[in-house]
Design an enzyme around this catalytic site. Structure first.
Site, mmCIF file in Angstrom:
data_model
loop_
_atom_site.group_PDB
_atom_site.id
_atom_site.type_symbol
_atom_site.label_atom_id
_atom_site.label_comp_id
_atom_site.label_asym_id
_atom_site.label_seq_id
_atom_site.Cartn_x
_atom_site.Cartn_y
_atom_site.Cartn_z
ATOM 1 N N ASN A 98 1.307 44.059 -6.938
ATOM 2 C CA ASN A 98 1.028 43.725 -8.344
ATOM 3 C C ASN A 98 2.102 44.336 -9.230
ATOM 4 O OD1 ASN A 98 -1.273 42.619 -7.336
ATOM 5 N ND2 ASN A 98 -2.638 44.221 -8.074
ATOM 6 N N ASP A 99 2.290 45.659 -9.093
ATOM 7 C CA ASP A 99 3.298 46.311 -9.924
ATOM 8 C C ASP A 99 4.712 45.926 -9.495
ATOM 9 O OD1 ASP A 99 1.914 47.609 -11.886
ATOM 10 O OD2 ASP A 99 1.435 49.330 -10.620
ATOM 11 N N ARG A 154 -5.789 56.454 -2.343
ATOM 12 C CA ARG A 154 -4.680 56.603 -3.273
ATOM 13 C C ARG A 154 -5.000 57.728 -4.251
ATOM 14 N NH1 ARG A 154 -3.125 51.998 -7.510
ATOM 15 N NH2 ARG A 154 -5.003 52.792 -8.499
ATOM 16 N N GLY A 164 2.581 47.823 -3.183
ATOM 17 C CA GLY A 164 1.714 47.520 -4.316
ATOM 18 C C GLY A 164 2.330 46.333 -5.025
ATOM 19 N N ARG A 209 -9.339 53.319 -4.481
ATOM 20 C CA ARG A 209 -8.901 53.877 -5.762
ATOM 21 C C ARG A 209 -9.949 54.834 -6.286
ATOM 22 N NH1 ARG A 209 -7.112 47.986 -7.525
ATOM 23 N NH2 ARG A 209 -9.072 47.683 -6.442
ATOM 24 N N ARG A 246 -6.837 8.117 9.730
ATOM 25 C CA ARG A 246 -6.166 9.388 9.427
ATOM 26 C C ARG A 246 -7.141 10.505 9.757
ATOM 27 N NH1 ARG A 246 -6.622 8.308 3.004
ATOM 28 N NH2 ARG A 246 -8.859 8.230 2.927
ATOM 29 N N ARG A 287 0.825 -1.207 0.000
ATOM 30 C CA ARG A 287 0.000 0.000 0.000
ATOM 31 C C ARG A 287 0.854 1.248 0.000
ATOM 32 N NH1 ARG A 287 -3.643 -0.562 5.231
ATOM 33 N NH2 ARG A 287 -5.039 0.765 4.001
HETATM 34 P P1 ADP Z 1 -5.933 4.078 -0.499
HETATM 35 O O1 ADP Z 1 -4.811 4.867 0.039
HETATM 36 O O2 ADP Z 1 -6.256 4.381 -1.910
HETATM 37 O O3 ADP Z 1 -7.113 4.071 0.408
HETATM 38 P P2 ADP Z 1 -5.243 1.543 0.598
HETATM 39 O O4 ADP Z 1 -3.824 1.215 0.711
HETATM 40 O O5 ADP Z 1 -5.894 2.024 1.827
HETATM 41 O O6 ADP Z 1 -5.415 2.574 -0.575
HETATM 42 O O7 ADP Z 1 -5.951 0.237 0.046
HETATM 43 C C1 ADP Z 1 -7.088 0.160 -0.777
HETATM 44 C C2 ADP Z 1 -8.133 -0.765 -0.160
HETATM 45 O O8 ADP Z 1 -7.615 -2.036 0.114
HETATM 46 C C3 ADP Z 1 -8.636 -0.223 1.142
HETATM 47 O O9 ADP Z 1 -10.036 -0.346 1.170
HETATM 48 C C4 ADP Z 1 -8.023 -1.102 2.178
HETATM 49 O O10 ADP Z 1 -8.845 -1.222 3.289
HETATM 50 C C5 ADP Z 1 -7.847 -2.417 1.452
HETATM 51 N N1 ADP Z 1 -6.685 -3.117 2.003
HETATM 52 C C6 ADP Z 1 -5.422 -2.688 1.987
HETATM 53 N N2 ADP Z 1 -4.609 -3.540 2.647
HETATM 54 C C7 ADP Z 1 -5.383 -4.533 3.085
HETATM 55 C C8 ADP Z 1 -5.122 -5.715 3.843
HETATM 56 N N3 ADP Z 1 -3.904 -5.997 4.293
HETATM 57 N N4 ADP Z 1 -6.143 -6.514 4.101
HETATM 58 C C9 ADP Z 1 -7.382 -6.217 3.661
HETATM 59 N N5 ADP Z 1 -7.697 -5.142 2.950
HETATM 60 C C10 ADP Z 1 -6.713 -4.287 2.662
HETATM 61 MG MG MG Z 2 -7.144 3.663 2.233
HETATM 62 MG MG MG Z 3 0.291 50.469 -9.324
#
Ligand code: ADP
Ligand code: MG
Ligand code: MG
Length: 923
Positions: free
Chosen positions: A816-817, A666, A814, A588, A364, A97
């Protein structure tokens, strides 16, 4: 010691953690962190971004030491999972991945089921007791691997429709059709076995190489392909849009596979710990039973709702995880809480359930709309999860744009019925002409048209088109489909999964819930509700949000840099004031000669331009000469006086609208030739009014036609030649202010002299300003307080800033200029070559949009330093277009400016950017 490239994670813990995003990428760092939190994550290891960089430096070769490190990490992974990679009896499969520092959803590659081959298939069949499952996994591997590793990573560019993946899909469709199957799941083990053989033959035929059935070859091919996907077309264009540097590279996560497609007790899903569209504090997600990860994101089937809170018109009839697998849902909900308490932010998670056991595959910080960002920041502050400073940092300045952006006028929306509905994936309203391809969207947007990109499904190759479109509408995909993610990240109006939409690309037509439309037809989207309307509906701005006001109060508490506005009319001034502008940084006067109500002042201005061109009649005697000169001067004065009431009216109204706040006015800086009438009718009218010959009017026009008007007779230069023009304006300013003060109001004018390159110009002008100030004082009894200053827009003025500050009490850059003259790029035709500069990497960004910190920035820093050396309390601001650009705002703060000034609608953005700059500097 040799460089370390590999970091393991598993039930035992992890070598890395969340703080190591630069090295491990966001995905790898968070997988490690989740392991440390004790969450169920399939074991694996991350090859870091340095390795990716090294790989490219070595001409796409892996560093020597990597083989041993990977072998070691794989052994540890095998031990944790109780399986062995490539083993005939008990084979471990892995995914490879991609994952960069910053998430780039769908832009890079991932290969699943790596390690499956004739040698390992029997072992897996025995273990899973499902031949069907194994061959399904194998056909997926062949499809993905041939596409990603053998085709894309090798830079093979197949002809349209001839890509290997499409050809394999075609084979599968043919088989399904022959057998009369509806769904992929109808295919039997025997079908799939046959299909896998057909696939392999096809791969060999299309790509000229056999599909590799050696596990080691598969693994290294996949790792290399993940690295190479960093330089893939999509990733490169996404990076350009998002400003992500090429040097970062991607990490590669090799992780044990878990299977959501092992029958009815297996599943896969994507969720957000809070609603990413609204910010509501409810668990929000989608899942599919008996499916592999990419199925949810790819929008192949309509996903099920995670829970009650996630139900909508499209998925109401489908089972939720909450009701179908309550125990697992509870566990997942517990993880949700754990993650939020730990990360103190909304998380976007991927999970898979294999035969009743839950695994976490990713987490994330989730992308969110501007509305959601604002609501979550305020909610989390209220919940005590984050503090005020953090709340302020949770909304990106650019996201405010979207909060201040149009929605469909609710009154107008009530009067019409939608022709189609879908999922509300990106907020606000958008109206535009239908386009059916990304290329068309880009092309139309370049022509300044508003377009809605209408697509069958959400395809990562569409990024450029999505960016260019005002709104996006797709027939398939869920709220977590990657197009929805991308749109949300940009705060773009977007509707996905509109089931009633059918697109006929060939004929460029669309059926929207039965209504026949064609490319070029107007439609309007309500991305907050997921509704599509025929034609163009009225739009309005959504600013009166109390939450927004509250948030901006927090922002202002953090901010040190002032924010003013560039406003040319009293109306603009009022809008900007409502947005929190603390004054006008650029007013202006020439604005009154354009647009509505400009006819009369424009005519007088034209007269003035003609009269200014008149020379005294030649005379023989001194007396006669003096008389002739006097006559010309008197004529000039008369016409300038005629203009006076108009100038005064606008200045007074603006000073009044900004009562109590500074207004930088200005002095006139018009490119005179632009105002000379070109059409004969207007020329005749002018000649008649001035008792001139038509030929002379024309001649004056030609005289004024400067080869380079931007460097012509304008700004302060005009006042040097014709002091009465300066005097008239200065009088208008002081009289307006005096009258307002007499009426009990507070007027704070600041007089700004444009286009200066030497302090002597300022001195000469100052004499007039002082004199008129005295005169108005005598006449009205009011001693108007004011500041006298200059624009710094010519490099010479910047170089001589120490001298300029002897006369000027303030500077306003200024930019831009200043940018134009520093680069020698003309503002007006840079469009001809800028794209080539950006594409070729000669410039990182358009310097007219964001300050060129390395070049122009030096001039600014230097002038600040030199100016303040002369005058310690020199007030300094910027009034160029860049004043509303967050990066430029940060630069202005660092350079020690007192304020930035920008267009009214960018004022909140600049306020937030200024607060971020302060917070960042403190950290
Ligand atoms: P993206 O960054 O595009 O989301 P991922 O690396 O997360 O890509 O992977 C794409 C899909 O594959 C995701 O839905 C992820 O959950 C699934 N996936 C990735 N690795 C595994 C794994 N080891 N087992 C099961 N599913 C996986
Ligand atoms: Mg993913
Ligand atoms: Mg000017």
């Amino acid at each position: 010691m040799a460089q370390r490239y590999v970091y393991g994670f598993g039930p035992w813990g992890a070598d890395g953690d969340a703080s190591m995003k630069n090295a491990l990428g966001g995905k790898g760092a968070n997988l490690a962190e989740m392991c440390r939190l004790g969450l169920p994550v399939p074991a694996g290891f991350t090859i870091n971004t340095d390795c990716c960089t090294a790989y490219f430096q070595e001409g796409k070769k892996f560093p020597q030491s990597l083989r041993d490190e990977v072998a070691e990490a794989l052994r540890k992974t095998e031990a944790a999972m109780g399986m062995k990679y490539g083993d005939a009896e008990n084979p471990l499969l892995v995914s490879c991945r991609s994952g960069a520092r910053k998430s780039m959803p769908g832009m890079m590659e991932t290969v699943l089921n790596v390690g499956l081959c004739p040698a390992t298939i029997p072992g897996l069949v025995k273990k899973s007791a499902s031949e069907r499952f194994v061959y399904d996994a194998y056909r997926r591997l062949i499809m993905m691997y041939s596409d990603v590793v053998m085709e894309k990573a090798e830079d093979i560019e197949p002809a349209e429709g001839k890509g290997v993946r499409l050809q394999l899909e075609h084979l599968m469709a043919t088989l399904k059709k022959a057998k009369g199957y509806q769904s992929d799941t109808d295919m039997t083990a025997e079908d799939l076995k046959k299909l896998c053989n057909q696939f392999k033959a096809k791969v060999k035929q299309v790509l000229g190489r056999p599909f590799p059935d050696d596990p080691q070859e598969q693994l290294w091919g996949a790792i290399g392909a993940v690295f190479k996907s960093w330089q893939g077309k999509r990733a490169v264009s996404y990076r350009r849009i998002e400003g992500i540097p090429e040097e970062w590279g991607t990490a590669c996560n090799v992780q044990s596979m878990v299977f959501g497609n092992l029958g009815d007790t297996s599943a896969t899903g994507v969720a957000f710990t809070r609603n990413p569209a609204t910010g509501e504090n409810k668990f929000y997600g989608e899942w599919l039973v008996n499916a592999q990860g990419e199925d949810v994101v790819a929008g192949i089937r309509t996903p099920n709702p995670l829970n009650e809170a996630t139900k909508n018109e499209q998925n109401r009839h489908l089972d939720s995880l909450e009701s179908k697998m309550p125990e697992l849902y509870k566990q997942l909900d517990g993880i949700r809480t754990k993650l939020e308490t730990h990360y103190k932010d909304m998380q976007d998670i991927e999970f898979t359930i294999q035969e009743g056991k839950l695994y976490m595959l990713q987490c994330r910080n989730g992308k969110r709309t501007g509305t959601a960002a604002l609501n979550m920041a305020m909610d989390m502050l209220g919940e005590g999860l984050i503090d005020e400073v953090t709340a302020v940092t949770r909304v990106e300045p650019a996201q405010l744009d979207e909060l201040l952006h149009p929605i469909i006028d609710p009154a107008a929306e009530k009067t019409v019925e939608p022709i189609l509905s879908g999922l509300p994936a990106g907020p606000g309203g958008a109206c535009g002409k239908i386009v059916l391809t990304s290329a068309d969207a880009v092309e139309a947007a370049a022509r300044g048209q508003h377009v809605i990109l209408v697509r069958e499904e959400t395809n990562p190759e569409d990024v450029e088109g999505m960016r260019a479109a005002a709104g996006i509408l797709t027939a398939r995909g869920g709220m977590t489909s990657h197009a929805a993610l991308v749109a949300r990240g940009w705060g773009k109006c977007c509707i996905v999964g509109a089931g009633g939409l059918a697109i006929d690309l060939k004929n460029q037509t669309v059926s929207a819930g039965g209504t026949a439309l064609a490319a070029g037809d107007l439609i309007t989207l309500n991305g907050s509700k997921g509704r599509v309307y025929q034609g163009a509906l009225a739009m309005m701005d959504a600013t009166e949000n109390p939450r927004f006001q509250e948030f901006m109060k927090l922002v202002d508490r953090q901010r040190k840099l002032g924010v003013r506005t560039n406003a040319d009319t009293p109306d603009d001034a009022r809008v900007a004031r409502a947005f929190g502008a603390e004054g006008i940084g650029l007013f202006r006067t020439e604005h009154m000669f354009y647009g509505k109500g400009a006819d009369e002042p424009l005519f007088i201005l034209r007269k003035m331009i003609m009269v200014l061109g008149k020379k005294p009649k030649p005379a023989k005697t001194k007396q006669a000469r003096e008389a002739a000169e006097k006559k010309v001067l008197a004529e000039r004065k008369a016409v300038v006086d005629e203009l006076f009431p108009f100038v005064k009216h606008d200045i007074k109204a603006t000073l009044e609208a900004m009562e109590g706040l500074p207004v930088t006015i200005r002095l006139l800086d018009p490119p005179l030739h632009e105002f000379v009438p070109q059409d004969k009718g207007a020329q005749l009218q002018l000649a008649k009014a001035l008792n001139m010959r038509l030929a002379d009017v024309k001649k004056r026009g030609e005289e004024l036609h400067e080869t380079n008007p931007m460097m012509g007779h304008r700004g302060v230069r005009l006042g040097v030649t014709y002091p009465e023009v300066t005097e008239m304006q200065v009088r208008a300013i002081f009289e307006s202010a005096a009258e307002l003060i007499q009426a009990g109001k507070d007027a704070r004018p600041e007089i700004m002299v444009p286009v200066t390159c030497d302090v002597k110009e300022l001195d000469v002008t100052r004499v007039i300003v002082d004199r008129v100030h005295e005169e108005v004082k005598t006449q009205t009894g009011v001693d108007v307080k004011y500041l006298y200053g200059t624009m710094i827009e010519i490099p010479r003025a910047a170089l001589l800033a120490d001298r300029m500050a002897k006369s000027a009490q303030f500077f306003s850059f200024g930019t831009n200029d200043l940018t134009q003259m520093s680069f020698g790029f003309s503002r007006d035709d840079i469009g001809g070559f800028l794209p080539d500069y950006l594409k070729g990497g000669l410039l990182e960004a358009d310097p007219f949009q964001t300050i060129d910190q390395t070049g122009v920035g030096q001039l600014i820093r230097m002038s600040v330093e030199r100016g303040r050396k002369t005058r310690g309390d020199l007030k300094i601001g910027i009034c160029g277009e860049q004043g509303g650009d967050p990066a430029s705002v940060e630069f202005c703060f660092q350079a020690g400016l007192n304020y930035v000034s920008c267009s009214p609608y960018r004022v909140p953005i600049a306020r937030l950017a200024a607060a971020h700059a302060t917070i960042k500097a403190r950290r």
